[in-house]
Design a protein around this motif. Structure first.
Motif, PDB file in Angstrom:
ATOM      1  N   GLU A  79     -13.837  90.109  88.680  1.00 25.32           N
ATOM      2  CA  GLU A  79     -14.774  89.181  88.000  1.00 25.32           C
ATOM      3  C   GLU A  79     -15.956  88.635  89.107  1.00 25.32           C
ATOM      4  O   GLU A  79     -15.576  88.216  90.135  1.00 25.32           O
ATOM      5  CB  GLU A  79     -14.276  87.975  87.423  1.00 25.32           C
ATOM      6  N   SER A  80     -16.937  88.691  88.750  1.00 29.34           N
ATOM      7  CA  SER A  80     -18.058  88.060  89.372  1.00 29.34           C
ATOM      8  C   SER A  80     -17.966  86.456  89.433  1.00 29.34           C
ATOM      9  O   SER A  80     -17.198  86.200  88.604  1.00 29.34           O
ATOM     10  CB  SER A  80     -19.498  88.513  88.814  1.00 29.34           C
ATOM     11  N   TYR A  81     -18.756  85.767  90.086  1.00 28.74           N
ATOM     12  CA  TYR A  81     -18.950  84.348  89.842  1.00 28.74           C
ATOM     13  C   TYR A  81     -19.190  83.769  88.529  1.00 28.74           C
ATOM     14  O   TYR A  81     -18.429  82.890  87.865  1.00 28.74           O
ATOM     15  CB  TYR A  81     -19.661  83.892  91.034  1.00 28.74           C
ATOM     16  N   GLU A  82     -20.325  84.446  87.968  1.00 29.27           N
ATOM     17  CA  GLU A  82     -20.580  83.961  86.670  1.00 29.27           C
ATOM     18  C   GLU A  82     -19.573  84.557  85.640  1.00 29.27           C
ATOM     19  O   GLU A  82     -19.303  83.697  84.648  1.00 29.27           O
ATOM     20  CB  GLU A  82     -22.164  84.718  86.416  1.00 29.27           C
ATOM     21  N   ASP A  83     -18.977  85.457  85.850  1.00 31.51           N
ATOM     22  CA  ASP A  83     -18.008  86.131  84.734  1.00 31.51           C
ATOM     23  C   ASP A  83     -16.862  85.051  84.806  1.00 31.51           C
ATOM     24  O   ASP A  83     -16.068  84.532  83.917  1.00 31.51           O
ATOM     25  CB  ASP A  83     -17.715  87.282  84.852  1.00 31.51           C
ATOM     26  N   ALA A  84     -16.394  84.634  85.981  1.00 28.27           N
ATOM     27  CA  ALA A  84     -15.285  83.693  86.122  1.00 28.27           C
ATOM     28  C   ALA A  84     -15.575  82.273  85.481  1.00 28.27           C
ATOM     29  O   ALA A  84     -14.668  81.701  84.986  1.00 28.27           O
ATOM     30  CB  ALA A  84     -15.012  83.701  87.721  1.00 28.27           C
ATOM     31  N   LYS A  85     -17.000  82.023  85.890  1.00 28.90           N
ATOM     32  CA  LYS A  85     -17.004  80.470  85.256  1.00 28.90           C
ATOM     33  C   LYS A  85     -17.110  80.677  83.713  1.00 28.90           C
ATOM     34  O   LYS A  85     -16.557  79.687  83.269  1.00 28.90           O
ATOM     35  CB  LYS A  85     -18.659  80.491  85.998  1.00 28.90           C
ATOM     36  N   LYS A  86     -17.516  81.714  83.187  1.00 27.14           N
ATOM     37  CA  LYS A  86     -17.302  81.798  81.537  1.00 27.14           C
ATOM     38  C   LYS A  86     -15.962  81.728  81.373  1.00 27.14           C
ATOM     39  O   LYS A  86     -15.614  81.140  80.379  1.00 27.14           O
ATOM     40  CB  LYS A  86     -18.277  83.087  81.265  1.00 27.14           C
ATOM     41  N   SER A  87     -15.117  82.637  82.051  1.00 26.71           N
ATOM     42  CA  SER A  87     -13.577  82.637  81.863  1.00 26.71           C
ATOM     43  C   SER A  87     -13.157  81.290  81.699  1.00 26.71           C
ATOM     44  O   SER A  87     -12.318  80.884  80.814  1.00 26.71           O
ATOM     45  CB  SER A  87     -13.116  83.581  82.501  1.00 26.71           C
ATOM     46  N   PHE A  88     -13.250  80.566  82.855  1.00 26.38           N
ATOM     47  CA  PHE A  88     -12.714  79.208  82.797  1.00 26.38           C
ATOM     48  C   PHE A  88     -13.165  78.167  81.981  1.00 26.38           C
ATOM     49  O   PHE A  88     -12.664  77.229  81.386  1.00 26.38           O
ATOM     50  CB  PHE A  88     -12.959  78.395  84.347  1.00 26.38           C
ATOM     51  N   LYS A  89     -14.558  78.170  81.505  1.00 24.50           N
ATOM     52  CA  LYS A  89     -15.078  77.351  80.553  1.00 24.50           C
ATOM     53  C   LYS A  89     -14.368  77.544  79.131  1.00 24.50           C
ATOM     54  O   LYS A  89     -14.285  76.887  78.265  1.00 24.50           O
ATOM     55  CB  LYS A  89     -16.702  77.683  80.376  1.00 24.50           C
ATOM     56  N   LYS A  90     -14.116  78.830  78.985  1.00 29.26           N
ATOM     57  CA  LYS A  90     -13.505  79.267  77.573  1.00 29.26           C
ATOM     58  C   LYS A  90     -12.220  78.738  77.618  1.00 29.26           C
ATOM     59  O   LYS A  90     -11.705  78.557  76.427  1.00 29.26           O
ATOM     60  CB  LYS A  90     -13.407  80.770  77.598  1.00 29.26           C
ATOM     61  N   LEU A  91     -11.656  78.601  78.665  1.00 31.03           N
ATOM     62  CA  LEU A  91     -10.117  77.859  78.723  1.00 31.03           C
ATOM     63  C   LEU A  91     -10.162  76.395  78.822  1.00 31.03           C
ATOM     64  O   LEU A  91      -9.102  75.878  78.485  1.00 31.03           O
ATOM     65  CB  LEU A  91      -9.508  78.332  80.058  1.00 31.03           C
ATOM     66  N   GLY A  92     -11.315  75.828  78.532  1.00 30.18           N
ATOM     67  CA  GLY A  92     -11.565  74.396  78.648  1.00 30.18           C
ATOM     68  C   GLY A  92     -12.006  73.500  79.740  1.00 30.18           C
ATOM     69  O   GLY A  92     -11.982  72.237  79.782  1.00 30.18           O
ATOM     70  N   TYR A  93     -12.176  74.262  80.935  1.00 31.60           N
ATOM     71  CA  TYR A  93     -12.381  73.782  82.271  1.00 31.60           C
ATOM     72  C   TYR A  93     -13.827  73.533  82.324  1.00 31.60           C
ATOM     73  O   TYR A  93     -14.712  74.131  81.712  1.00 31.60           O
ATOM     74  CB  TYR A  93     -12.074  74.615  83.380  1.00 31.60           C
ATOM     75  N   THR A  94     -14.186  72.330  82.988  1.00 35.94           N
ATOM     76  CA  THR A  94     -15.783  72.426  83.420  1.00 35.94           C
ATOM     77  C   THR A  94     -15.642  72.879  84.831  1.00 35.94           C
ATOM     78  O   THR A  94     -15.052  72.863  85.632  1.00 35.94           O
ATOM     79  CB  THR A  94     -16.136  70.701  83.214  1.00 35.94           C
ATOM     80  N   CYS A  95     -16.963  73.392  84.993  1.00 34.29           N
ATOM     81  CA  CYS A  95     -17.182  74.144  86.197  1.00 34.29           C
ATOM     82  C   CYS A  95     -18.449  73.470  86.959  1.00 34.29           C
ATOM     83  O   CYS A  95     -19.326  73.130  86.261  1.00 34.29           O
ATOM     84  CB  CYS A  95     -17.616  75.479  86.118  1.00 34.29           C
ATOM     85  N   LYS A  96     -18.345  73.292  88.216  1.00 35.17           N
ATOM     86  CA  LYS A  96     -19.264  72.822  89.083  1.00 35.17           C
ATOM     87  C   LYS A  96     -19.640  73.879  90.213  1.00 35.17           C
ATOM     88  O   LYS A  96     -18.977  74.618  90.751  1.00 35.17           O
ATOM     89  CB  LYS A  96     -19.059  71.508  89.706  1.00 35.17           C
TER      90      LYS A  96
END
Length: 96
Positions: A79-96
């Motif tokens: 995954e790219s950085y942006e794809d990983a960020k989207k995946s984590f947000k879907k799991l309920g994480y907040t990303c910085k």
């Protein structure tokens, strides 16, 4: 090469006063739960005080085995950085 080089997960759990489990018991349970992550190169720090349990997990993806990362279903190393960020947000994480 990875789009993401490091993942840090921080969690804070606050137990209610009438909870059937206390913070030190939860800390020990979580320590056992995250044992596999530690064995595979993640740094895991769990602490408790009063009715709070703090969990800090750091994944240095450059040092971890790609197959293990996929096995624990945390991160798709392709995954790219942006794809990983989207995946984590879907799991309920907040990303910085």
């Amino acid at each position: 090469m990875f789009g993401v080089k490091n993942i840090n997960i921080n969690m804070e759990m606050t137990l209610k006063d009438n909870s059937f489990i206390n913070a030190s018991v939860l800390e020990k349970t979580l320590d056992e739960t995250y044992k596999e992550l530690k064995e595979n190169g993640a740094k895991v720090n769990i602490s408790s005080k009063d009715n709070k349990v703090l969990v800090d997990i750091n994944f240095d993806l450059k040092k971890m085995d790609n197959d293990k990362l996929k096995e624990i279903d945390l991160y798709d190393v392709d995954e790219s950085y942006e794809d990983a960020k989207k995946s984590f947000k879907k799991l309920g994480y907040t990303c910085k």
